[in-house]
Design an enzyme around this catalytic site. Structure first.
Site, PDB file in Angstrom:
ATOM      1  N   LYS A  13       0.930  -1.105   0.090  1.00  0.00           N
ATOM      2  CA  LYS A  13       0.046  -0.277  -0.469  1.00  0.00           C
ATOM      3  C   LYS A  13       0.963   1.278  -0.067  1.00  0.00           C
ATOM      4  O   LYS A  13       0.465   2.475  -1.199  1.00  0.00           O
ATOM      5  CB  LYS A  13      -0.971   0.248   1.185  1.00  0.00           C
ATOM      6  CG  LYS A  13      -1.523  -1.230   0.885  1.00  0.00           C
ATOM      7  CD  LYS A  13      -2.751  -1.453   2.621  1.00  0.00           C
ATOM      8  CE  LYS A  13      -2.095  -1.661   4.061  1.00  0.00           C
ATOM      9  NZ  LYS A  13      -1.510  -2.724   3.761  1.00  0.00           N
ATOM     10  N   ARG A  88      -9.622  -0.189   9.129  1.00  0.00           N
ATOM     11  CA  ARG A  88      -9.446  -1.226   9.160  1.00  0.00           C
ATOM     12  C   ARG A  88     -10.606  -2.221  10.266  1.00  0.00           C
ATOM     13  O   ARG A  88     -10.286  -3.563  10.370  1.00  0.00           O
ATOM     14  CB  ARG A  88      -8.245  -1.268  10.192  1.00  0.00           C
ATOM     15  CG  ARG A  88      -6.994  -1.879   9.266  1.00  0.00           C
ATOM     16  CD  ARG A  88      -5.901  -1.623  10.728  1.00  0.00           C
ATOM     17  NE  ARG A  88      -4.732  -2.370  10.318  1.00  0.00           N
ATOM     18  CZ  ARG A  88      -3.734  -1.891   9.529  1.00  0.00           C
ATOM     19  NH1 ARG A  88      -3.483  -0.163   9.037  1.00  0.00           N
ATOM     20  NH2 ARG A  88      -2.533  -2.339   8.760  1.00  0.00           N
ATOM     21  N   ARG A 127      11.677  -5.884   4.698  1.00  0.00           N
ATOM     22  CA  ARG A 127      11.604  -4.226   4.757  1.00  0.00           C
ATOM     23  C   ARG A 127      12.772  -3.779   5.844  1.00  0.00           C
ATOM     24  O   ARG A 127      12.724  -3.567   6.718  1.00  0.00           O
ATOM     25  CB  ARG A 127      10.510  -4.209   4.592  1.00  0.00           C
ATOM     26  CG  ARG A 127       9.763  -2.533   5.653  1.00  0.00           C
ATOM     27  CD  ARG A 127       8.219  -2.044   4.521  1.00  0.00           C
ATOM     28  NE  ARG A 127       7.318  -2.551   6.380  1.00  0.00           N
ATOM     29  CZ  ARG A 127       6.619  -2.052   6.538  1.00  0.00           C
ATOM     30  NH1 ARG A 127       5.665  -1.777   5.879  1.00  0.00           N
ATOM     31  NH2 ARG A 127       5.589  -2.622   7.902  1.00  0.00           N
ATOM     32  N   ARG A 160      11.762  -1.722  11.119  1.00  0.00           N
ATOM     33  CA  ARG A 160      10.295  -1.079  11.919  1.00  0.00           C
ATOM     34  C   ARG A 160      10.222  -2.402  12.990  1.00  0.00           C
ATOM     35  O   ARG A 160       9.978  -3.497  13.195  1.00  0.00           O
ATOM     36  CB  ARG A 160       8.962  -1.362  11.201  1.00  0.00           C
ATOM     37  CG  ARG A 160       8.615   0.117  11.091  1.00  0.00           C
ATOM     38  CD  ARG A 160       7.392   0.175  10.035  1.00  0.00           C
ATOM     39  NE  ARG A 160       5.949  -0.585  10.508  1.00  0.00           N
ATOM     40  CZ  ARG A 160       5.810  -0.456   9.405  1.00  0.00           C
ATOM     41  NH1 ARG A 160       5.164   0.681   8.604  1.00  0.00           N
ATOM     42  NH2 ARG A 160       4.126  -1.141  10.392  1.00  0.00           N
ATOM     43  N   ARG A 171      -0.370  -9.785  13.125  1.00  0.00           N
ATOM     44  CA  ARG A 171      -0.634  -8.495  12.110  1.00  0.00           C
ATOM     45  C   ARG A 171      -0.827  -9.453  11.272  1.00  0.00           C
ATOM     46  O   ARG A 171      -3.116  -8.761  10.807  1.00  0.00           O
ATOM     47  CB  ARG A 171       1.235  -7.756  12.294  1.00  0.00           C
ATOM     48  CG  ARG A 171       0.854  -6.848  12.552  1.00  0.00           C
ATOM     49  CD  ARG A 171       2.530  -5.981  12.382  1.00  0.00           C
ATOM     50  NE  ARG A 171       2.202  -4.943  11.016  1.00  0.00           N
ATOM     51  CZ  ARG A 171       3.191  -4.699   9.881  1.00  0.00           C
ATOM     52  NH1 ARG A 171       4.510  -5.408  10.704  1.00  0.00           N
ATOM     53  NH2 ARG A 171       2.921  -4.540   9.105  1.00  0.00           N
TER      54      ARG A 171
HETATM   55  P1  AP5 Z   1       4.424  -1.237   1.880  1.00  0.00           P
HETATM   56  O1  AP5 Z   1       4.759  -0.768   0.298  1.00  0.00           O
HETATM   57  O2  AP5 Z   1       5.882  -1.077   2.790  1.00  0.00           O
HETATM   58  O3  AP5 Z   1       3.343  -2.537   2.316  1.00  0.00           O
HETATM   59  P2  AP5 Z   1       1.812  -2.143   3.553  1.00  0.00           P
HETATM   60  O4  AP5 Z   1       0.989  -2.868   2.529  1.00  0.00           O
HETATM   61  O5  AP5 Z   1       2.281  -0.350   3.479  1.00  0.00           O
HETATM   62  O6  AP5 Z   1       3.086  -2.227   5.010  1.00  0.00           O
HETATM   63  P3  AP5 Z   1       2.654  -2.259   5.855  1.00  0.00           P
HETATM   64  O7  AP5 Z   1       2.983  -2.934   6.665  1.00  0.00           O
HETATM   65  O8  AP5 Z   1       3.363  -0.574   6.268  1.00  0.00           O
HETATM   66  O9  AP5 Z   1       1.375  -2.188   6.281  1.00  0.00           O
HETATM   67  P4  AP5 Z   1      -0.087  -1.511   7.418  1.00  0.00           P
HETATM   68  O10 AP5 Z   1      -0.783  -1.712   6.837  1.00  0.00           O
HETATM   69  O11 AP5 Z   1       0.115  -3.230   7.825  1.00  0.00           O
HETATM   70  O12 AP5 Z   1       1.188  -1.012   8.116  1.00  0.00           O
HETATM   71  P5  AP5 Z   1      -0.149   0.745   9.096  1.00  0.00           P
HETATM   72  O13 AP5 Z   1       1.303   0.976   9.677  1.00  0.00           O
HETATM   73  O14 AP5 Z   1      -0.776   0.711   8.036  1.00  0.00           O
HETATM   74  O15 AP5 Z   1       5.257  -2.945   1.415  1.00  0.00           O
HETATM   75  C1  AP5 Z   1       6.906  -3.708   2.378  1.00  0.00           C
HETATM   76  C2  AP5 Z   1       7.214  -4.159   1.506  1.00  0.00           C
HETATM   77  O16 AP5 Z   1       7.297  -4.456   0.920  1.00  0.00           O
HETATM   78  C3  AP5 Z   1       8.288  -3.355   1.391  1.00  0.00           C
HETATM   79  O17 AP5 Z   1      10.103  -3.418   1.484  1.00  0.00           O
HETATM   80  C4  AP5 Z   1       8.487  -2.511  -0.446  1.00  0.00           C
HETATM   81  O18 AP5 Z   1       9.168  -2.499  -0.381  1.00  0.00           O
HETATM   82  C5  AP5 Z   1       8.042  -4.184  -0.752  1.00  0.00           C
HETATM   83  N1  AP5 Z   1       7.392  -4.572  -1.705  1.00  0.00           N
HETATM   84  C6  AP5 Z   1       5.659  -3.866  -1.756  1.00  0.00           C
HETATM   85  N2  AP5 Z   1       5.247  -4.277  -2.659  1.00  0.00           N
HETATM   86  C7  AP5 Z   1       6.023  -5.556  -3.567  1.00  0.00           C
HETATM   87  C8  AP5 Z   1       5.967  -6.149  -4.886  1.00  0.00           C
HETATM   88  N3  AP5 Z   1       5.210  -6.028  -5.508  1.00  0.00           N
HETATM   89  N4  AP5 Z   1       6.930  -6.584  -5.060  1.00  0.00           N
HETATM   90  C9  AP5 Z   1       8.396  -7.298  -4.222  1.00  0.00           C
HETATM   91  N5  AP5 Z   1       8.834  -6.032  -2.281  1.00  0.00           N
HETATM   92  C10 AP5 Z   1       8.109  -5.169  -2.730  1.00  0.00           C
HETATM   93  O19 AP5 Z   1      -0.182   0.135  10.864  1.00  0.00           O
HETATM   94  C11 AP5 Z   1       0.892   0.126  11.514  1.00  0.00           C
HETATM   95  C12 AP5 Z   1      -0.333  -0.993  12.659  1.00  0.00           C
HETATM   96  O20 AP5 Z   1      -0.376   0.635  13.115  1.00  0.00           O
HETATM   97  C13 AP5 Z   1      -1.218  -1.774  12.523  1.00  0.00           C
HETATM   98  O21 AP5 Z   1      -0.509  -3.238  12.573  1.00  0.00           O
HETATM   99  C14 AP5 Z   1      -1.553  -1.032  13.550  1.00  0.00           C
HETATM  100  O22 AP5 Z   1      -1.940  -1.362  14.899  1.00  0.00           O
HETATM  101  C15 AP5 Z   1      -1.920   0.659  13.500  1.00  0.00           C
HETATM  102  N6  AP5 Z   1      -2.916   1.491  13.441  1.00  0.00           N
HETATM  103  C16 AP5 Z   1      -2.298   1.914  11.741  1.00  0.00           C
HETATM  104  N7  AP5 Z   1      -4.025   2.270  10.879  1.00  0.00           N
HETATM  105  C17 AP5 Z   1      -4.459   1.736  11.775  1.00  0.00           C
HETATM  106  C18 AP5 Z   1      -5.903   2.078  11.418  1.00  0.00           C
HETATM  107  N8  AP5 Z   1      -7.021   1.899  10.970  1.00  0.00           N
HETATM  108  N9  AP5 Z   1      -6.770   0.658  13.135  1.00  0.00           N
HETATM  109  C19 AP5 Z   1      -6.675  -0.019  13.632  1.00  0.00           C
HETATM  110  N10 AP5 Z   1      -5.102   0.684  14.066  1.00  0.00           N
HETATM  111  C20 AP5 Z   1      -4.217   1.267  12.785  1.00  0.00           C
END
Ligand code: AP5
Length: 214
Positions: A13, A88, A127, A160, A171
């Protein structure tokens, strides 16, 4: 245009968000980035969020909805937003829908990035993220030009806390039990486009942009 970029942790994402924002011309709102910024600044909200994030659990809805409401009332969000990591839970989705409809807006499209759990695990283990601007890299697929240094802002690039092995599996469990039901809600109330995100980053980008243009 209001767009939700949906998918499990590590689906890509954050990686695809820049292309979406450039295509649609809306700001990127990532709840995870907002929590990490609060944590860097040492706010009470940041510490509260960390207590859930470090266990792979969701931050409680009332806290999430409050920070999203604040962000959406900023002037640049008036014409639409790219939501990343929000909603979420079904409760968050229903609240967002009501908030948008009260302003004559709606979720125009949900782009659902589809990736198997094993691939997610491999991506998150490799990552690396910028401590300052949050830019996302991968040791194999997308390394920074200089090892450990962010291409975008020059700050340190590190792993991270919540990308450790155990927390990644937790997760994923949280995603399947609490977040995947949002997709069922979305399929009954807005346009959802499924994108195969288990392909090269550039190919995913083309598929996402095509989904937005269709
Ligand atoms: P990346 O683009 O970083 O993936 P992402 O989908 O953004 O993953 P996140 O871990 O950031 O998502 P998340 O939803 O768990 O975390 P968030 O920060 O929202 O890609 C991942 C890796 O893969 C990178 O190294 C990239 O280079 C590589 N990659 C990407 N595409 C690729 C491809 N096609 N091929 C090969 N490699 C590739 O949330 C973190 C925490 O915050 C949650 O766990 C929760 O505790 C809290 N939180 C956040 N939002 C909420 C909410 N709305 N409600 C409740 N809690 C929340």
């Amino acid at each position: 245009m209001d767009v939700i970029l949906f998918g499990p942790p590590g689906a890509g994402k954050g990686t695809q968000a820049v292309a979406v924002c450039n295509t649609v011309g809306v700001p990127h709102v990532s709840t995870g980035d907002i929590f990490r910024r609060h944590l860097r600044e040492g706010t009470e909200l940041g510490l509260l969020a960390k207590s859930f994030m470090s266990k792979g659990e969701l931050v409680p809805d009332e806290t999430v909805v409050e920070i999203v409401g604040t962000r959406l009332s900023e002037p640049d969000a008036a014409g639409g937003v790219l939501f990343d990591g929000f909603p979420r839970t079904v409760n968050q989705a229903v609240l967002l829908d009501g908030w948008l409809r009260a302003r004559g807006r709606k979720v125009d499209v949900v782009v659902n990035l589809v990736v198997p759990d094993e691939v997610v695990h491999a991506r998150l283990s490799g990552r690396r993220s910028c401590l300052s601007c949050g830019a996302s890299y991968h040791l194999l697929h997308l390394p920074p030009a200089v090892d450990g240094v962010c291409d975008r802002c020059g700050a340190a690039v590190v792993q991270r806390d919540d990308d450790s092995d155990d927390t990644v599996w937790r997760r994923l469990e949280t995603y399947h039990s609490q977040t995947a039901p949002v997709l069922e809600w979305a399929r009954s109330s807005c346009r959802v486009v499924d994108v195969d995100a288990n392909q090269a980053i550039s190919d995913v980008r083309l598929a996402v942009v095509a989904a937005l243009s269709s």
